[in-house]
Design a protein around this motif. Structure first.
Motif, mmCIF file in Angstrom:
data_model
loop_
_atom_site.group_PDB
_atom_site.id
_atom_site.type_symbol
_atom_site.label_atom_id
_atom_site.label_comp_id
_atom_site.label_asym_id
_atom_site.label_seq_id
_atom_site.Cartn_x
_atom_site.Cartn_y
_atom_site.Cartn_z
ATOM 1 N N ALA A 222 9.001 30.019 -48.880
ATOM 2 C CA ALA A 222 10.248 30.502 -50.245
ATOM 3 C C ALA A 222 9.764 32.795 -49.920
ATOM 4 N N HIS A 223 9.035 32.132 -50.065
ATOM 5 C CA HIS A 223 8.932 34.582 -50.668
ATOM 6 C C HIS A 223 8.278 34.550 -49.135
ATOM 7 N N GLY A 224 8.430 33.966 -48.197
ATOM 8 C CA GLY A 224 8.654 34.926 -46.696
ATOM 9 C C GLY A 224 6.985 35.276 -46.038
ATOM 10 N N LEU A 225 6.385 34.159 -46.862
ATOM 11 C CA LEU A 225 5.046 34.695 -46.601
ATOM 12 C C LEU A 225 5.025 33.335 -45.399
ATOM 13 N N ASP A 226 3.600 33.866 -43.979
ATOM 14 C CA ASP A 226 3.643 33.062 -42.986
ATOM 15 C C ASP A 226 2.455 32.342 -43.276
ATOM 16 N N PRO A 227 2.470 30.987 -43.808
ATOM 17 C CA PRO A 227 0.692 30.939 -43.418
ATOM 18 C C PRO A 227 0.135 30.540 -42.363
ATOM 19 N N ASP A 228 0.668 30.866 -41.506
ATOM 20 C CA ASP A 228 -0.518 31.164 -39.920
ATOM 21 C C ASP A 228 -0.760 32.772 -40.245
ATOM 22 N N ARG A 229 -0.756 33.473 -41.417
ATOM 23 C CA ARG A 229 -1.328 34.891 -41.717
ATOM 24 C C ARG A 229 -3.079 34.234 -41.734
ATOM 25 N N VAL A 230 -3.118 33.048 -42.511
ATOM 26 C CA VAL A 230 -4.475 32.887 -43.385
ATOM 27 C C VAL A 230 -4.950 32.937 -42.643
ATOM 28 N N ASP A 231 -6.103 33.538 -43.354
ATOM 29 C CA ASP A 231 -7.664 32.853 -42.352
ATOM 30 C C ASP A 231 -8.680 32.139 -42.985
ATOM 31 N N GLY A 232 -8.255 31.794 -44.731
ATOM 32 C CA GLY A 232 -9.286 30.776 -45.261
ATOM 33 C C GLY A 232 -8.348 30.765 -46.371
ATOM 34 N N ILE A 233 -9.402 29.350 -47.468
ATOM 35 C CA ILE A 233 -8.728 29.194 -48.553
ATOM 36 C C ILE A 233 -10.005 29.186 -49.513
ATOM 37 N N VAL A 234 -9.081 29.839 -50.598
ATOM 38 C CA VAL A 234 -10.583 29.647 -51.623
ATOM 39 C C VAL A 234 -10.122 28.953 -52.511
#
Ligand SMILES: [Zn+2]
Length: 247
Positions: A45-57
């Motif tokens: 919805a915010h136009g943020l591509d999940p593929d850009r995420v390298d890591g999750i904390v």
């Protein structure tokens, strides 16, 4: 370091806000801090591509803080066709809880032949841990989640991001906030007593003890949302879904 707030809500979507999720672009990588149940929808919805995420904390293992992981992983597998590796870092117990979550939501999904490499790294409480080049230190707080619930400090070597996670007031938060360029702290209620959460009545007199450059309040229930101007009046920032802040 740049923060985009994907979700600033409580567990119940108060105010129409999405569950907790912070999109943090650092000098080293792109991280998500928490990934609550609605976070895949919110990112899109915010136009943020999940593929850009390298890591999750992950701060702790409640559905409104880690519940989107099955959707995120399966989106990467089947729709986005991710090829880049993904690291998921969380408190001790994260691997088992994530496997359980995957199997409850999507039976047999733990047996997928994943097209991208992903791994879980469990962070020992209190011990500085490397997460994709970031120094991450967690502190146990008071909030029952079946595993240690933690506050986080994340440094990329240039800036320091700190977050309370969900918790009652504990004096350890003073050290968590100390020297941070931004400290995000939960303030679930306005007044009264809520197990495992902070109220404005408790937080307000403690604000001078929190030595962060900026303090932001999140995870508000309807009573606190209605009185958020009182926090603004004393200089606190208020988290809003979609807000972008250079730290
Ligand atoms: Zn929680």
């Amino acid at each position: 370091m740049r923060l985009t707030i994907v979700g600033s809500g409580d567990a119940f979507g108060s105010g129409g806000r999405f569950n907790t999720c912070f999109f943090l672009e650092t000098a080293k990588a792109t991280l998500l801090v928490d990934c609550g149940a609605s976070s895949l929808v919110a990112m899109k919805a915010h136009g943020l591509d999940p593929d850009r995420v390298d890591g999750i904390v992950l701060s702790h293992l409640h559905g409104d803080h880690f519940g989107a992981l099955p959707f995120l992983l399966l989106d990467a597998q089947f729709l986005a066709r991710r090829e880049r590796p993904l690291l998921i870092a969380g408190p001790p117990g994260t691997r088992a809880r994530l496997d359980a979550l995957l199997e409850v939501f999507f039976p047999r999904s733990t047996a997928n032949a994943w097209r991208f490499a992903w791994e879980v790294k469990e962070i020992d409480v209190g011990r500085q841990t490397d997460v994709l080049g970031h120094a991450v230190t967690t502190t146990e707080v008071v909030h029952f989640s079946g595993a240690p619930s933690t506050a986080l400090r994340i440094s990329d070597g240039e800036k320091l991001f700190a977050y309370s996670g969900d918790t009652e007031w504990v004096d350890a938060l003073v050290a968590v906030a100390s020297g941070a360029d931004l400290f995000i702290i939960e303030c679930y209620g306005y007044s009264g007593r809520f197990n495992g959460h902070i109220t404005w009545e408790v937080l307000k007199p403690r604000l001078p003890d929190l030595r962060a450059k900026r303090i932001m309040i999140t995870h508000m229930n309807p009573s606190m949302l209605a009185r958020q101007d009182e926090a603004k009046a004393v200089g606190a920032l208020i988290a809003e879904d979609g807000l972008v802040l250079d730290i």
